[in-house]
Design a protein around this motif. Structure first.
Motif, short mmCIF file in Angstrom:
data_model
loop_
_atom_site.label_atom_id
_atom_site.label_comp_id
_atom_site.label_asym_id
_atom_site.label_seq_id
_atom_site.Cartn_x
_atom_site.Cartn_y
_atom_site.Cartn_z
N VAL A 81 38.71 17.69 -12.05
CA VAL A 81 37.57 18.26 -11.32
C VAL A 81 37.15 17.32 -10.18
CG1 VAL A 81 35.12 18.90 -11.51
CG2 VAL A 81 36.74 19.64 -13.27
N GLU A 82 37.11 16.03 -10.46
CA GLU A 82 36.73 15.05 -9.44
C GLU A 82 37.73 15.04 -8.29
OE1 GLU A 82 35.10 10.47 -9.16
OE2 GLU A 82 36.43 11.02 -10.82
N MET A 83 39.02 15.14 -8.59
CA MET A 83 40.05 15.14 -7.54
C MET A 83 39.91 16.35 -6.62
SD MET A 83 43.40 13.80 -9.64
CE MET A 83 44.51 14.23 -8.30
N VAL A 84 39.60 17.52 -7.20
CA VAL A 84 39.38 18.72 -6.40
C VAL A 84 38.16 18.53 -5.49
CG1 VAL A 84 38.70 21.15 -6.51
CG2 VAL A 84 40.53 20.31 -7.96
N ALA A 85 37.10 17.93 -6.03
CA ALA A 85 35.89 17.69 -5.23
C ALA A 85 36.20 16.83 -4.01
CB ALA A 85 34.82 17.02 -6.10
N GLN A 86 37.03 15.82 -4.20
CA GLN A 86 37.33 14.88 -3.12
C GLN A 86 38.17 15.51 -2.01
OE1 GLN A 86 39.11 11.76 -5.43
NE2 GLN A 86 37.14 10.83 -5.97
N GLU A 87 38.80 16.67 -2.30
CA GLU A 87 39.65 17.34 -1.31
C GLU A 87 39.04 18.66 -0.82
OE1 GLU A 87 43.49 17.88 -2.98
OE2 GLU A 87 43.84 15.75 -3.35
N CYS A 88 37.77 18.83 -1.03
CA CYS A 88 37.13 20.13 -0.84
C CYS A 88 36.56 20.28 0.58
CB CYS A 88 36.00 20.23 -1.87
SG CYS A 88 35.19 21.80 -1.93
N ARG A 89 36.89 21.40 1.23
CA ARG A 89 36.31 21.72 2.55
C ARG A 89 35.08 22.59 2.44
NH1 ARG A 89 39.67 24.19 7.04
NH2 ARG A 89 37.84 23.64 8.24
N ALA A 90 34.99 23.36 1.37
CA ALA A 90 33.81 24.19 1.12
C ALA A 90 33.70 24.44 -0.37
CB ALA A 90 33.90 25.52 1.87
N VAL A 91 32.47 24.46 -0.87
CA VAL A 91 32.23 24.76 -2.27
C VAL A 91 31.05 25.70 -2.37
CG1 VAL A 91 30.86 22.63 -2.51
CG2 VAL A 91 31.70 23.80 -4.56
N CYS A 92 31.19 26.71 -3.24
CA CYS A 92 30.11 27.65 -3.49
C CYS A 92 29.65 27.48 -4.93
CB CYS A 92 30.58 29.08 -3.24
SG CYS A 92 29.29 30.33 -3.39
N PHE A 93 28.33 27.31 -5.10
CA PHE A 93 27.75 27.16 -6.44
C PHE A 93 26.46 27.97 -6.50
CE2 PHE A 93 25.69 24.05 -3.82
CZ PHE A 93 24.43 23.86 -4.34
N GLY A 94 25.98 28.25 -7.71
CA GLY A 94 24.77 29.06 -7.86
C GLY A 94 23.79 28.43 -8.82
N SER A 95 22.79 29.21 -9.18
CA SER A 95 21.77 28.72 -10.12
C SER A 95 22.14 29.00 -11.57
CB SER A 95 20.41 29.36 -9.80
OG SER A 95 20.47 30.77 -9.96
N LEU A 96 22.92 30.05 -11.81
CA LEU A 96 23.18 30.48 -13.18
C LEU A 96 23.88 29.41 -14.01
CD1 LEU A 96 23.08 32.64 -15.36
CD2 LEU A 96 25.12 33.68 -14.35
#
Length: 294
Positions: free
Chosen positions: A107-122
């Motif tokens: 999960v951390e490796m994906v975060a470090q290579e991320c150009r955009a991330v979508c997250f919510g409140s749920l």
């Protein structure tokens, strides 16, 4: 250029009148972003159960990349009922796998290579997943576009969670009903819709605020400019996942260098099409996906 887009949060099954369909806003978002040629990844958790096996098989079948640790909780389900106009209401089961997403090395490796991330409140209703979401956001590159698709469901949100998420995002996506709720929660119920949006945009120093108003159209607020698009009239099968397809298409278009107005136009067309299909993850026609240069 890295082209990874991440949907982060709940992965679950929508139990619709016509049967069970794989859903969850982050997975829906990633699925649609991937159709525009991006490397899209759904990040969540599934259980050590038959439904968890089925979830991963279904993602494989749809060709969606995922990071889905197996945890000792049941795979998430939602009972969905549709009214006469195809508008859903949800009964979201608690104490499930996506409430307990671990922050793993993958999960951390994906975060470090991320150009955009979508997250919510749920997915922030439980402390375990909430901490993983915050650690993920903290691990992304400085230029990563962070989209908070607020997605208020039942009573699974608090003022503190909303405020913290607004501080951590670049783009807020919200619908008109949610805007009323947030207006009451934050103490400015008297303002009209547009002024509420301008206030939130400025107060939290957002790059954009996307407001969807169902059949009454949608808006994209940016500093000093406003885009409005009418909602096309279509024969609605159901609206499940339509908002997620809007966000996926809009994000892919913006990252491809498309103007806000053109990205908005494309997102509206895509979400209208998804409303004509059953379930949250239909394959999009090439007339839409070809609008973005791969």
């Amino acid at each position: 250029m890295n082209r990874m887009i991440v949907g982060l949060g709940e992965a679950l099954w929508d139990c619709l009148p016509e049967g069970r369909k794989l859903g969850g806003a982050p997975a829906n978002f990633a699925f649609h972003a991937a159709q525009f040629g991006f490397d899209a990844v759904a990040v969540s958790a599934v259980g050590l159960d038959a439904l968890g096996d089925e979830t991963l098989k279904e993602f494989d079948k749809k060709g969606l990349e995922y990071i889905m640790p197996r945890v000792d909780y049941p795979t998430g389900t939602v009972a969905v009922e549709l009214d006469e106009e195809g508008i859903p209401t949800y009964d979201i089961k608690q104490g499930v796998a996506w409430d307990n997403i671990p922050f793993t090395t993958d999960v951390e490796m994906v975060a470090q290579e991320c150009r955009a991330v979508c997250f919510g409140s749920l997915a922030q209703r439980n402390e375990v997943s909430r901490n993983t979401i915050y650690r993920f956001l903290d691990a992304t590159p400085d230029d990563c576009l962070k989209i908070f698709d607020i997605n208020l469901r039942q009573n699974f949100y608090t003022k503190d969670i909303i405020k913290e998420s607004l501080k951590r995002c670049d783009v807020l996506k919200i619908n008109d009903e949610e805007l009323v709720t947030i207006g009451r929660m934050f103490g400015y119920p008297g303002l009209d819709i547009e002024n509420k949006c301008w206030l939130i945009l400025g107060k939290y120093n957002l790059k954009m605020l996307v407001l969807t108003c169902g059949t009454n159209g949608s808006y994209v607020f940016t500093h000093g400019d406003l885009s409005f698009q009418e909602t096309p009239k279509v024969n609605v099968a159901d609206t499940v996942g339509a908002g997620d397809s809007f966000t996926g298409a809009f994000t892919a278009a913006i990252l491809s260098g498309m103007s806000v107005k053109k990205a908005h136009e494309l997102a509206v067309k895509v979400s209208a099409y998804v409303c004509t299909q059953n379930g949250a993850m239909p394959k999009l026609p090439e007339e839409f996906t070809s609008e973005i240069k791969k």
